[in-house]
Design an enzyme around this catalytic site. Structure first.
Site, mmCIF file in Angstrom:
data_model
loop_
_atom_site.group_PDB
_atom_site.id
_atom_site.type_symbol
_atom_site.label_atom_id
_atom_site.label_comp_id
_atom_site.label_asym_id
_atom_site.label_seq_id
_atom_site.Cartn_x
_atom_site.Cartn_y
_atom_site.Cartn_z
ATOM 1 N N ASP A 47 0.866 -1.183 0.000
ATOM 2 C CA ASP A 47 0.000 0.000 0.000
ATOM 3 C C ASP A 47 0.905 1.236 0.000
ATOM 4 O O ASP A 47 2.103 1.143 0.297
ATOM 5 C CB ASP A 47 -0.871 -0.053 1.263
ATOM 6 C CG ASP A 47 -1.754 1.156 1.385
ATOM 7 O OD1 ASP A 47 -2.266 1.598 0.348
ATOM 8 O OD2 ASP A 47 -1.915 1.662 2.512
ATOM 9 N N ASP B 250 -0.167 5.010 1.009
ATOM 10 C CA ASP B 250 -0.351 5.990 2.092
ATOM 11 C C ASP B 250 -0.430 5.341 3.462
ATOM 12 O O ASP B 250 -1.110 4.330 3.648
ATOM 13 C CB ASP B 250 -1.639 6.779 1.846
ATOM 14 C CG ASP B 250 -1.410 7.841 0.796
ATOM 15 O OD1 ASP B 250 -0.599 8.735 1.046
ATOM 16 O OD2 ASP B 250 -2.009 7.719 -0.278
ATOM 17 N N ASN C 3 -1.933 -1.111 5.942
ATOM 18 C CA ASN C 3 -2.188 -0.677 7.316
ATOM 19 C C ASN C 3 -3.677 -0.732 7.657
ATOM 20 O O ASN C 3 -4.031 -0.673 8.825
ATOM 21 C CB ASN C 3 -1.662 0.736 7.524
ATOM 22 C CG ASN C 3 -2.427 1.749 6.717
ATOM 23 O OD1 ASN C 3 -2.572 1.581 5.507
ATOM 24 N ND2 ASN C 3 -2.945 2.770 7.364
#
Lengths: 388, 285
Positions: free
Chosen positions: A202, A204, A330
């Protein structure tokens, strides 16, 4: 060693004998002198001198080898052997203790006896061995009531007792099934395959963090500026992008082990310049880029990343199965469809001492040779993984 | 910028959806075990052809659920344990490499510091003043080592070679904690260490002898001496398995049965592997 001692004893003893003979002969000579036979006396003296000379000669010749070679070698050999004797003593005493303990357990009641197994079974990699379940909770070994036969689970000590019949002895439990042992730890298909597993990362809060104002960030550096112009609205915005600590090291390491894919829930217009910037700072590159339009939007949930898109062919490799795709993200929502493929990291915003990416490296390095990553990654669910 | 985490209720729905979808995806791929595959196919041949393999697998996948496995199926426990073995072995190799790296550079740095200390002492703490070329040489050595150490630190090598290897276990455990695993050191007893040392020595001596006998003396592999030294290398193989580093399952998340099963599986695999290695080489010679 024996040869050395043999030589030393055989050579040294004759010398002593020679010496003794010489002394006897000297005494004889004295007697001869008394008799007054002068001719014989002179002959014998010459012989004595010769033999004495040989005695001294051999003593000198053997002195150095004996005290410089033989004795030190004997001493060193003794030094080397003494720990071995100690080890032997220790092992014997331990065995005795174990036997005593076993005897006392046998006297007390239910026994765990060693698993019986033929030697051939040990060598045949594909053979199966099952251990039935115990009545006692939490134990693998079973005390079968009818036959009264018990099997133990002591893997290493098993070889000590292999007398029992092995027809019913199989490793495993009712709940976990039979244990099957591979012939090779890492199969050739994984070890020599040119195809690599895929690591989906991922963007961001996992690799970077971006903010529209530089002042909001605690880092001393201002970060990389990215200007994003949205084609639809025509509005351009300036973002300050900060890399997570160890981001470059992480990417350069994992790019050697995996085919990297970046999968972000952000817009393409924003993500592309950021990914370009990331690519410029490590030697590898992302094999594929996936954006918000590749995500599945669920109302009230958010953007979900369906990893089956990643399984398709890449520029230098063919299709892979879901067992060869790992997602590092996250947000739990992102991997809701592929929980078994996900590694979660803490979302990162500004902590300069964060080292989550660094701690993942050993695990990711070890994971690249597994046959199915889901077997390991599903362990996050605890025992549920064994019930599937 | 990213999608937001939603309320608990919706997340549960998603989780439920995932549970139904994942097993069907597993069908498509999933590398089967090498050994197990042979045994499964063996049993399937007995039942009449390879088609049975496919049928059995798909049956087990789709209908497995929480049911008890059929005896011919590859249990998920075996697959998990096999992959855990691979993971553990790789982590063991990494731990070993990190340890070697750390020792190498610790020795290197301590040698440098020793020389620097000697030069410093010679220059400033001995009663007689050092003069001439000797003085310049000592100053050069001192400066050279100072610059080297500074560059070593600034270039991140100190961190790479000493700090990170020292924290290897802590850091790895932090990474694998979410999977309910833990990497632990296994301390061996002094007699095990001594046995390892003896094995290491005799193995290397045997290798040296073999290389000398075959390389320099041009003896064939079937020569009695070469055969003897080959048998020595076979007998003095290093211990394998969880001798220094091992993975343990978290007792909070796994029952004693599973944890014990893992230990058994590992010990049994390495016992077989050891037997295989011991048998393979003599059969060749």
């Amino acid at each position: 060693m024996n040869a050395l001692s043999y030589i030393s004893s055989n050579l040294v003893v004759p010398l002593e004998k020679l010496n003794r003979n010489c002394n006897d002969k000297i005494q004889d000579d004295e007697r001869d002198e008394n008799d007054g036979t002068t001719r014989l006396k002179s002959v014998k003296v010459v012989q004595d001198e010769n033999s004495r000379f040989f005695v001294y000669f051999w003593m000198v010749v053997l002195f150095l080898p004996r005290y410089l070679v033989l004795r030190p070698i004997q001493f060193i050999w003794w030094l080397i052997c003494s720990p071995l004797l100690l080890v032997e003593y220790g092992v014997k005493s331990r065995l005795k203790k174990a036997e005593k303990k076993r005897e006392s357990v046998e006297e007390n009641g239910p026994v765990l006896r060693a698993i019986s197994e033929n030697d051939e079974d040990d060598l045949a990699g594909g053979d199966e061995i099952i251990l039935q379940r115990d009545a006692v909770k939490g134990s693998l070994s079973k005390a079968s009531g009818s036959s009264g036969r018990r099997q133990s689970v002591t893997g290493r000590n098993r070889s000590s007792a292999r007398s029992e019949c092995s027809s019913n002895v199989v490793f495993g439990t009712k709940r976990m099934g039979r244990f099957l042992f591979p012939k090779k730890l890492i199969p050739k298909s994984v070890l020599h395959a040119e195809r690599r597993k895929r690591l989906v990362v991922d963007l961001d809060e996992t690799l970077i963090h971006s903010a529209s104002r530089s002042t909001s960030h605690s880092n001393s550096s201002q970060g990389h500026m990215v200007e994003v112009r949205f084609a639809i609205s025509g509005v351009s915005t300036l973002y300050y992008v900060h890399k997570r600590p160890h981001c470059d090291l992480f990417l350069s390491k994992v790019s050697k082990w995996y085919d990297l894919v970046v999968f972000t829930a952000s817009m393409k217009e924003y993500a592309d310049p950021v990914i370009d910037w990331l690519e410029s700072s490590f030697s590898g590159r992302f094999a594929k880029r996936l954006y918000r339009n590749n995500c599945i939007l669920r109302d009230g949930v958010g953007y979900i990343k369906d990893l089956s898109i990643v399984c398709g062919p890449l520029e230098n490799s063919s299709n892979v199965g879901l067992g060869e795709v790992i997602l590092v993200d996250n947000s739990p929502v992102s991997y809701a469809m592929n929980v078994e493929n996900a590694i979660q990291v803490e979302g990162w915003i500004s902590d300069p001492s964060d080292n989550d990416l660094l701690t993942l490296l050993p695990f990711l390095e070890a994971l690249r040779h597994t046959t199915d990553v889901r077997d390991i990654l599903a362990l996050k669910n605890g025992e549920q993984a064994f019930l599937q | 910028m990213i999608s937001e985490i939603t309320s608990d209720g919706t997340r549960q729905r998603v989780a439920a959806m995932t549970e139904t979808e994942v097993p069907s995806m597993k069908l498509e791929t999933g590398e089967a075990l090498d050994g197990p595959r042979t045994s499964t196919s063996r049993s399937s041949y007995a039942n009449g052809g390879t088609g049975m393999v496919e049928r059995k697998r798909s049956n087990s996948r789709t209908s497995s659920g929480r049911n008890v496995k059929s005896s011919n199926d590859i249990s998920s426990a075996s697959k998990i344990f096999r992959n855990l073995l691979i993971l553990e072995d790789d982590l063991r190799n990494q731990a070993h490499k990190q340890k070697v790296l750390r020792w190498q550079f610790t020795i290197f740095l301590s040698c440098l510091m020793g020389v620097a200390g000697f030069a410093f002492y010679e220059l400033y703490f001995t009663g007689e003043s050092v003069k001439g070329l000797h003085r310049y040489a000592l100053q050069f050595v001192l400066l050279f080592i100072g610059v080297t150490v500074a560059l070593f630190h600034l270039g991140g090598e100190y961190r790479r070679t000493i700090v990170i290897p020292r924290k290897f276990f802590t850091s790895t455990n932090k990474g694998i904690r979410q999977f309910n695993l833990k990497l632990v050191k296994v301390h061996s007893t002094w007699n095990e260490r001594f046995t390892d040392f003896v094995r290491f020595t005799s193995r290397n001596v045997a290798r040296l002898n073999i290389s000398v006998l075959t390389g320099v003396c041009r003896l064939s592999d079937s020569n009695a001496l070469v055969t003897f030294w080959t048998s020595v290398t076979v007998r003095s193989q290093p211990r394998i398995g969880a001798v220094d580093v091992k993975l343990v399952l978290n007792p909070r998340s796994f029952s004693a049965e599973v944890r014990e099963g893992w230990e058994i599986y590992r010990d049994e695999f390495w016992a077989r592997e050891g037997a295989r290695r011991r048998v393979q080489v003599p059969s060749k010679t």
